[in-house]
Motif scaffolding. Structure first.
Motif, PDB file in Angstrom:
ATOM      1  N   TYR B 289      40.679  45.199  46.499  1.00 21.21           N
ATOM      2  CA  TYR B 289      40.180  45.664  45.207  1.00 21.21           C
ATOM      3  C   TYR B 289      40.772  44.862  44.042  1.00 21.21           C
ATOM      4  O   TYR B 289      40.099  44.652  43.032  1.00 21.21           O
ATOM      5  N   VAL B 290      42.019  44.421  44.190  1.00 22.38           N
ATOM      6  CA  VAL B 290      42.592  43.585  43.126  1.00 22.38           C
ATOM      7  C   VAL B 290      41.828  42.261  43.052  1.00 22.38           C
ATOM      8  O   VAL B 290      41.479  41.786  41.968  1.00 22.38           O
ATOM      9  N   GLU B 291      41.524  41.694  44.210  1.00 23.27           N
ATOM     10  CA  GLU B 291      40.768  40.434  44.225  1.00 23.27           C
ATOM     11  C   GLU B 291      39.412  40.609  43.562  1.00 23.27           C
ATOM     12  O   GLU B 291      38.944  39.757  42.823  1.00 23.27           O
ATOM     13  N   ARG B 292      38.792  41.750  43.842  1.00 18.51           N
ATOM     14  CA  ARG B 292      37.487  42.040  43.269  1.00 18.51           C
ATOM     15  C   ARG B 292      37.559  42.083  41.746  1.00 18.51           C
ATOM     16  O   ARG B 292      36.695  41.594  41.047  1.00 18.51           O
ATOM     17  N   ARG B 293      38.652  42.681  41.265  1.00 15.11           N
ATOM     18  CA  ARG B 293      38.789  42.809  39.826  1.00 15.11           C
ATOM     19  C   ARG B 293      38.892  41.435  39.169  1.00 15.11           C
ATOM     20  O   ARG B 293      38.282  41.176  38.144  1.00 15.11           O
ATOM     21  N   TYR B 294      39.676  40.545  39.791  1.00 10.97           N
ATOM     22  CA  TYR B 294      39.852  39.229  39.182  1.00 10.97           C
ATOM     23  C   TYR B 294      38.675  38.304  39.443  1.00 10.97           C
ATOM     24  O   TYR B 294      38.637  37.188  38.940  1.00 10.97           O
ATOM     25  N   ALA B 295      37.709  38.756  40.241  1.00  7.95           N
ATOM     26  CA  ALA B 295      36.522  37.936  40.487  1.00  7.95           C
ATOM     27  C   ALA B 295      35.485  38.150  39.400  1.00  7.95           C
ATOM     28  O   ALA B 295      34.443  37.514  39.420  1.00  7.95           O
ATOM     29  N   ARG B 296      35.786  39.054  38.433  1.00  2.27           N
ATOM     30  CA  ARG B 296      34.802  39.330  37.388  1.00  2.27           C
ATOM     31  C   ARG B 296      34.387  38.043  36.695  1.00  2.27           C
ATOM     32  O   ARG B 296      35.211  37.243  36.302  1.00  2.27           O
ATOM     33  N   GLY B 297      33.094  37.866  36.548  1.00  2.00           N
ATOM     34  CA  GLY B 297      32.600  36.689  35.858  1.00  2.00           C
ATOM     35  C   GLY B 297      32.481  35.470  36.750  1.00  2.00           C
ATOM     36  O   GLY B 297      31.856  34.493  36.382  1.00  2.00           O
ATOM     37  N   ALA B 298      33.092  35.518  37.950  1.00  2.00           N
ATOM     38  CA  ALA B 298      33.050  34.348  38.828  1.00  2.00           C
ATOM     39  C   ALA B 298      31.722  34.269  39.568  1.00  2.00           C
ATOM     40  O   ALA B 298      31.244  33.197  39.892  1.00  2.00           O
ATOM     41  N   ASP B 299      31.142  35.421  39.858  1.00  2.00           N
ATOM     42  CA  ASP B 299      29.849  35.436  40.537  1.00  2.00           C
ATOM     43  C   ASP B 299      28.815  36.044  39.603  1.00  2.00           C
ATOM     44  O   ASP B 299      29.127  36.869  38.764  1.00  2.00           O
TER      45      ASP B 299
END
Lengths: 254, 338
Positions: B289-299
């Protein structure tokens, strides 16, 4: 005659043994649009980057609105400024990159709000208001909450222009703003820049769009081999070039 | 035969009789899925092996599941798990803080800072953790008093080193210093992965240096940092078992104490194993879930969470079941299963 806003004097710049700028002189008056043309490797992007001190010059100096960039003068000495002071000077100089360089992890709105809040210490509310106004001006009011990668290239570049404007800079520098765009998206970005030109924003635009230069530029500067070969109004430089190198370049791109 | 070749359909014809020409309406053809016999055989073999192993786990008396049951939630063990968690948490937070500082020292333009950071990383990656821990355990032999004062000059205030740094403190320091060396390289890798243009844009906008790092660089670096950092934290969680050499009551030490007393080695090792698996699984979920949060805007569109995926899968099954009774419509593109 209006005042000189950007003053570039005898600027030299080398990368190792490669001398990219060999004594460039350039004066841009307030409210005028200067378009810099030239073959790749002629030093036009480097010149633009020295103006906001992304590149340090080896010789010569640059001033904007009478203020030396990157140095402080006392008598006959130039003292290098600390990074903090250079950063402060840059808030007066908007820069638009070829690859947009939007912050992909921030929403469009936060891209515009970041610098006014962080660098100028504006209250966030005020910065948000300005940001929304600017987004409306570039025709992207509905994209405030989108992330940059969800936008087309043309939209991203319009956001990047709005981001540069958010600091209310004295001068806007464009480094090939349409070179990374699909042909059908070039028009929308040039329209935004033309609109800025009409409202009297001082701009230096490095580009390959000759038609844009003819239409918008007050002055066209032709660079080659790290020097300004020829400059003047578009009617002179583009239609009656005096120099052989200018003629050779124009015959290739027109 | 010559006359039939004129009307033969493209593709291999069935041996013997020539195939009839392809009908104009594709709905008239039925698609037969390919059959993967080798895959089925392999699956059966693997399932049998797994079943055998599971059966052994359940029935072999050596595992002593009743002993496992007695101890797994006992107060001693739960307390030991708590100590393990504390050691992991402190060493993670402090290790990554120090590691981030070291990473930016290595990336700085000052040759002194670069060299100091490089040397630190070199030394602490060279010393086995267990050796370093024993060093800290014997800190008082090295420096029996710690104090503040002028460097190389008089000391204003000092204390006995063992009185402020207990064994837990020594373990945290040891784990932290070890972890910081690795964390430094992970953070540096993440920072180097951020596009140079991002820093240029931040600099061109006049954003102050520290804010550039905190707001522009680190959040983007996190994308590259997190997978490796997750590995490191899980490694650290299990690595805390090494501090049993300092007689700290963490999970592995406590388990050893108990089986030293009652001789039930296997079930107590199972207790430790079960807890490490549970804690690691929890960390993996958090990491996701932390990874998901920092993926914002990447996809452009974020991938669905496992929960969303499970729901969508059930929905697909339902529609498939509903359609099974209807006539087959071949060539209909299968929906994206994601």
């Amino acid at each position: 005659m209006s005042d000189v806003m950007v003053d570039v004097r005898g600027v030299h710049k080398s990368f190792g043994p490669l001398e990219v700028l060999r004594g460039v002189d350039l004066r841009v008056r307030a409210g005028e649009v200067t378009v810099v043309l030239g073959p790749s490797g002629s030093g036009k992007s480097t010149l633009l980057r020295t103006i906001n001190h992304l590149e340090k010059v080896n010789r010569g100096w640059i001033s904007i609105d009478g203020e030396l960039i990157g140095y402080r003068r006392s008598g006959n000495r130039l003292h290098e400024l600390k990074e903090k002071d250079v950063l402060k000077q840059r808030t007066h100089i908007g820069f638009v990159f070829q690859n947009f360089n939007l912050f992909p992890h921030l929403t469009v709105l936060d891209n515009l709000v970041e610098a006014p809040v962080a660098a100028l210490r504006r209250p966030r509310k005020e910065a948000v208001g300005t940001a929304r106004r600017l987004l409306a001006r570039v025709g992207l009011a509905d994209k405030a909450d989108a992330y940059p990668r969800q936008l087309s290239g043309g939209q991203q570049q319009r956001v990047a222009i709005a981001r540069a404007l958010a600091l209310e800079p004295k001068v806007l520098l464009f480094d090939e703003p349409t070179s990374a765009l699909d042909p059908e998206l070039v028009g929308e970005v040039l329209d935004v820049i033309k609109d800025l030109a009409r409202t009297g924003t001082t701009m230096i635009v490095v580009t390959h769009e000759i038609g844009f230069a003819r239409e918008v530029a007050d002055t066209v500067v032709f660079m080659d081999g790290g020097v300004v070969v020829e400059q003047g109004p578009p009617s002179a430089v583009l239609d009656k070039p005096q120099h052989e190198r200018t003629r050779a370049f124009l015959s290739k791109v027109l | 035969m010559a006359s039939t070749t004129d009307t033969a359909p493209p593709g291999p014809a069935a041996p013997g009789a020539p195939a009839p020409p392809l009908p104009d309406d594709p709905a008239g053809l039925k698609v037969v899925p390919a059959r993967h016999y080798a895959r089925w055989v392999a699956a059966v073999a693997v399932v049998v092996l797994v079943a055998q192993f599971t059966h052994g786990l359940a029935t072999n008396p050596v595992w002593e599941w009743d002993v496992f049951r007695d101890y797994v939630l006992s107060e001693t063990i739960v307390q030991a798990v708590w100590v393990t968690l504390q050691l992991t948490a402190y060493a993670t937070v402090l290790g990554f803080l120090l590691g981030t500082v070291l990473a930016f020292m290595r990336l700085s333009r000052s040759p002194v800072l670069q060299t100091v950071a490089w040397t630190y990383i070199w030394i602490f990656r060279s010393i086995p953790m267990i050796v370093q821990l024993v060093f800290w355990f014997n800190l008082s032999a090295l420096y029996d008093r710690l104090g503040f004062g002028i460097p190389f000059g008089p000391v204003f205030w000092s204390v006995d080193s063992n009185s402020i740094i207990g064994t837990i403190g020594a373990a945290v320091i040891g784990l932290t210093l070890h972890q910081a060396a690795y964390a430094a390289e992970i953070v540096r890798g993440g920072v180097l992965a951020v596009d140079e243009g991002q820093l240029e844009a931040a600099a061109a906008l006049g954003i102050p240096r520290l804010r550039q790092i905190r707001r522009i660089v680190l959040p983007q670096a996190m994308r590259a940092i997190l997978p490796t950092a997750g590995n490191e934290i899980i490694g650290l969680l299990k690595g805390t078992s090494v501090v049993y050499v300092m007689s700290i009551g963490e999970l592995f030490y406590q388990v050893q104490v108990i089986y030293g007393r009652n001789g039930r080695v296997i079930p107590l090792l199972l207790v430790a194993t079960a807890w490490y698996v549970v804690l690691t699984s929890l960390l993996s979920v958090v990491q996701y879930y932390v990874e998901r949060r920092y993926a914002r805007g990447a996809d452009r569109t974020p991938p669905p969470t496992p929960l969303q995926r499970a729901r969508r899968f059930v929905r697909t099954l339902r529609t498939a079941a509903a359609q099974r009774n209807r006539p087959v419509v071949p060539f209909k593109p299968l929906g994206d299963i994601r």
